[in-house]
Design a protein around this motif. Structure first.
Motif, PDB file in Angstrom:
ATOM      1  N   LEU A  12       0.952  -1.156  -0.057  1.00  2.63           N
ATOM      2  CA  LEU A  12       0.080   0.055   0.121  1.00  2.63           C
ATOM      3  C   LEU A  12       0.753   1.415  -0.128  1.00  2.63           C
ATOM      4  CD1 LEU A  12      -2.914   1.083   0.076  1.00  2.63           C
ATOM      5  CD2 LEU A  12      -2.765   0.942   2.837  1.00  2.63           C
ATOM      6  N   GLY A  15       2.566   1.659  -3.360  1.00  2.00           N
ATOM      7  CA  GLY A  15       1.503   2.112  -4.245  1.00  2.00           C
ATOM      8  C   GLY A  15       1.159   3.306  -4.239  1.00  2.00           C
ATOM      9  N   MET A  16       0.961   3.854  -3.026  1.00  3.08           N
ATOM     10  CA  MET A  16       0.782   5.382  -2.812  1.00  3.08           C
ATOM     11  C   MET A  16       1.725   6.277  -3.425  1.00  3.08           C
ATOM     12  SD  MET A  16      -1.035   5.634   0.897  1.00  3.08           S
ATOM     13  CE  MET A  16      -1.524   7.493   0.529  1.00  3.08           C
ATOM     14  N   LEU A  42      -6.376   4.931  -2.403  1.00  4.15           N
ATOM     15  CA  LEU A  42      -5.105   4.352  -1.375  1.00  4.15           C
ATOM     16  C   LEU A  42      -5.165   5.031  -0.276  1.00  4.15           C
ATOM     17  CD1 LEU A  42      -2.820   3.869  -4.338  1.00  4.15           C
ATOM     18  CD2 LEU A  42      -4.377   2.116  -3.292  1.00  4.15           C
ATOM     19  N   SER A  46      -5.366   3.512   3.559  1.00  5.40           N
ATOM     20  CA  SER A  46      -4.329   3.609   4.409  1.00  5.40           C
ATOM     21  C   SER A  46      -4.595   4.065   5.889  1.00  5.40           C
ATOM     22  CB  SER A  46      -3.005   4.652   4.168  1.00  5.40           C
ATOM     23  OG  SER A  46      -3.671   5.841   4.033  1.00  5.40           O
TER      24      SER A  46
ATOM     25  N   LEU C  12      -4.944  -6.144  -3.645  1.00  4.23           N
ATOM     26  CA  LEU C  12      -4.434  -4.695  -3.756  1.00  4.23           C
ATOM     27  C   LEU C  12      -3.229  -4.544  -4.850  1.00  4.23           C
ATOM     28  CD1 LEU C  12      -4.032  -1.655  -2.754  1.00  4.23           C
ATOM     29  CD2 LEU C  12      -2.145  -2.547  -1.330  1.00  4.23           C
ATOM     30  N   LEU C  16      -3.504  -2.425  -8.382  1.00  4.08           N
ATOM     31  CA  LEU C  16      -2.207  -1.672  -8.818  1.00  4.08           C
ATOM     32  C   LEU C  16      -1.977  -1.831 -10.123  1.00  4.08           C
ATOM     33  CD1 LEU C  16      -0.060  -1.488  -5.537  1.00  4.08           C
ATOM     34  CD2 LEU C  16      -1.602   0.454  -6.576  1.00  4.08           C
ATOM     35  N   THR C  42     -11.103  -2.394  -4.512  1.00  2.93           N
ATOM     36  CA  THR C  42     -11.206  -1.721  -3.239  1.00  2.93           C
ATOM     37  C   THR C  42     -12.108  -1.999  -2.324  1.00  2.93           C
ATOM     38  OG1 THR C  42     -10.232   0.253  -4.185  1.00  2.93           O
ATOM     39  CG2 THR C  42     -10.712   0.604  -1.788  1.00  2.93           C
TER      40      THR C  42
END
Lengths: 305, 94, 86, 197
Positions: A12, A15-16, A42, A46, C12, C16, C42
């Motif tokens: 995560l 990815g951010m 995202l 988080s 996830l 992505l 999501t």
């Protein structure tokens, strides 16, 4: 044993960073907007991982949802698609230096934090028992939520006022075909019910109206896009009134609370629940009207730029 | 681990396979319309399976009802949304 | 049950990877359908985390995502210009 | 508050639609002249469904109806802004039969597209076809278009009157339109035009 979530958290975080970079690096406006929406998604995830579902909810409703719709609307009303061009290098230099300073300051704060944060942790932990909330992030945010809401409404109202003064290109949605009606028939009433549900969830503490308003505004926007309701047809004045009530009412409540309890944005003891529900409901409708009005643009018929 | 847990997690694993298929589809398929097939069909079933597995694990009627509502919203915006995007793309072409 | 965090990570990752389609396009429709796919993933991720960490509040976040995915889609098809707009 | 909104909204719903850009049928469909009883039935139906939804989200919380009551009222008002479609008669047995068919086809559709995505040697040859539907406008046609989108291989790309533009992921996978139409007629208790087995 290692935390099984570590892989998720690292993915995560990575990815951010990638999405943030892609959003900044895309030269094309549409691509940038979509990337911005992805960043909102995202960011919301988080917050979930930081154990702050309330903030995740707000980020989902505002950051990923309504802001994206507003940006898409803005893009459609630009006369010419923004040209692809690199920024002038002096501007790029200044921006780069400023960003470095901010990153440096944040890094310094983080490095110098340990001792300070220990004390803070303890203060929060003591307060936690009193506030009845079990999560430290949520507890800290909740205590400042009414200030947050006040500022948000002020900003929104100012944006609407500026837009009404400057005028804007009227919204002219494309016709969407016969299948948009069943879509609206499911989405519009659901959004009203979900908005009410969010309002009720947030009503135990002041200031949760914003998420509810974003969802309610979304329902209104679907009505407007399907051309089932045109706010420009006749009740522009009424809508302006509803938009104004939020800020005016909230300021009155703040001052009233100050007089009664000698603390700004604190409600009288005992009546808190009733007060909160009433104020939050009014705020929700008002903020939703403001967001929808920002989406529509000019509120008078035939008003153009 | 009870039978219920194994069933729930198994259904969820199956759901992720459809999500993978959706992603492979939008990367591999040749045009926007074919990619829409992947998004509307595979992701719809993927989410249905994940929601089903979640409600088996949660074992609570009201949670299951909420998950069903989530799936309905996604299915409606998936099926009609897929059509709306296709319609948009068709006007782009002509 | 120990599988669930890895399931969420996998979801996830697929989301992505879907970003490649947002970058490549070539049409606005391609970018938007990829965005929709990521939105659905999501929601799925939120359900998995919600049940794995026993946090039912996350189902409410998923509900909000579900309804707002529909809105951004409506805003897109109603306002986006035609043509191979960037 | 909800009461006031309702009268305002319904006035506007009947006003002329905004002129559209492309020379197409406007999104606003024909406003069906409604007898009072039909209107009442519509309101009662909306109240039941939406109140059930609220109860489902807030199980056993009686206090929540302080917000729930006005919310349901506002949601019903929002439903009334949307133009009504002709009332339909849905048979329960037809609903069960159609739901079963629809679910199996949805699963088959997803498996089909997943196999195509995972097969590295498979090359898609998508085509567009145009077909006329004999189903009446309104819910029967909406169900048809959405069923087509979820069925294996097909996607409703455009609708102009009774003519549907369908995108097929493979020319061999064209769905049997008359059969699907008959299933939808069964669902809505409409008379079957073509009694094929």
């Amino acid at each position: 044993m290692t935390d099984p979530w570590i892989a998720f958290d690292l993915t995560l975080a990575g990815g951010m960073l990638v999405v943030a970079w892609l959003a900044l690096a895309s030269r094309a406006a549409f691509q940038m907007i979509v990337m911005f929406m992805m960043f909102g998604i995202l960011a919301s995830l988080s917050w979930v991982r930081l154990n702050a579902p309330d903030v995740a909810l707000a980020e989902a409703a505002v950051g990923a949802g309504i802001t994206g719709a507003l940006l898409l609307r803005t893009l459609s009303s630009l006369r010419h698609a923004p040209k692809e061009r690199a920024p002038h290098w002096p501007i790029a230099m200044v921006a780069g230096v400023l960003s470095l300073i901010i990153v440096g300051a944040l890094g310094a704060a983080l490095l110098m934090a340990p001792e300070a944060s220990l004390g803070y942790d303890r203060a929060v932990a003591i307060r936690l028992d009193q506030s009845g909330v079990t999560n430290p992030v949520t507890a800290v945010l909740l205590n400042f939520r009414s200030y947050d809401t006040l500022l948000e409404i002020a900003v929104l109202s100012a944006a609407l006022a500026i837009m009404l003064m400057l005028g804007s290109k009227p919204l002219s949605p494309r016709p969407l075909g016969p299948l948009f009606l069943p879509f609206a028939k499911v989405i519009v009433p659901s959004s009203v019910i979900i908005a009410g549900y969010l309002l009720w969830l947030g009503a135990s503490q002041p200031g949760g109206a914003f998420q509810a308003a974003a969802v309610l505004a979304a329902g209104g926007i679907v009505l407007i896009l399907g051309q089932h309701y045109d706010p420009r047809a006749r009740d522009g004045a009424l809508i302006r009134l509803v938009c104004g009530i939020g800020l005016a009412g909230f300021v009155l409540v703040a001052i009233g609370g100050q007089i009664l309890t000698s603390e700004m944005l604190r409600y009288p003891e005992g009546l808190e629940k009733t007060w909160i529900v009433m104020i939050e409901a009014t705020l929700t409708v008002s903020v939703a009207a403001t967001l929808a009005a920002l989406f529509v643009g000019a509120l008078r018929k035939g008003t153009t730029a | 681990m009870s039978v219920q847990d194994i069933m729930g997690v198994g259904i969820m694993v199956l759901g992720t396979v459809f999500f993978l298929a959706g992603t492979v589809g939008i990367l591999r398929f040749p045009d926007a319309f074919s990619r829409l097939h992947a998004v509307t069909k595979a992701d719809n079933l993927g989410l249905a399976l994940i929601a089903l597995g979640t409600s088996i694990l949660a074992a609570d009627g009201f949670t299951a009802a909420k998950l069903f509502l989530i799936w309905i919203l996604i299915a409606v915006s998936g099926a009609i949304g897929g059509h709306l995007i296709a319609r948009h793309a068709l006007r782009d072409k002509s | 049950m120990i599988l669930l965090p890895y399931l969420a990570t996998f979801l996830l990752l697929t989301a992505l990877v879907g970003l490649i389609r947002v970058m490549r396009g070539p049409t606005t429709a391609d970018r938007m359908l990829a965005a929709q796919l990521i939105g659905t993933s999501t929601v799925a991720i939120l359900l998995v985390i919600g049940v794995a960490t026993e946090a039912p509040a996350l189902f409410d976040v998923a509900l909000v995502f579900a309804i707002l995915a529909a809105i951004s889609l409506a805003a897109f098809v109603a306002t986006a210009r035609s043509g191979h707009q960037p | 508050m909800a009461q006031k909104d309702k009268t305002e909204f319904s006035d506007i719903a009947q006003s002329a639609p905004a002129p559209d850009l492309l020379n197409e049928k406007p999104a606003l469909p024909i406003v069906v002249a409604q007898p009072r009883r039909t209107q009442l039935r519509r309101i009662v139906f909306a109240v039941i469904v939406l109140a059930a939804m609220w109860w489902m989200l807030n199980p056993g919380d009686l206090f929540s109806w302080i917000i729930g009551g006005p919310t349901v009222a506002l949601a019903v008002a929002a439903v009334l802004v949307l133009p009504a479609s002709a009332p339909q008669h849905v048979s329960l047995s037809g609903l069960v039969r159609f739901a079963f068919y629809f679910l199996t086809q949805t699963v088959l559709g997803a498996i089909d597209v997943a196999l195509r995505a995972f097969n590295p040697w498979h090359i898609l040859q998508p085509v567009f076809v145009t077909r006329e539907t004999s189903l009446p406008d309104g819910p029967p046609r909406w169900i048809l278009c959405n069923a087509l989108t979820l069925l294996p291989g097909s996607l409703t790309a455009d609708i102009k009157g009774a003519s549907l533009t369908i995108h097929l992921i493979d020319p061999d996978l064209e769905p049997d339109l008359p059969e699907l139409e008959n299933r939808i007629r069964d669902l809505f208790s409409l008379t079957t035009l073509d009694p094929s087995p």
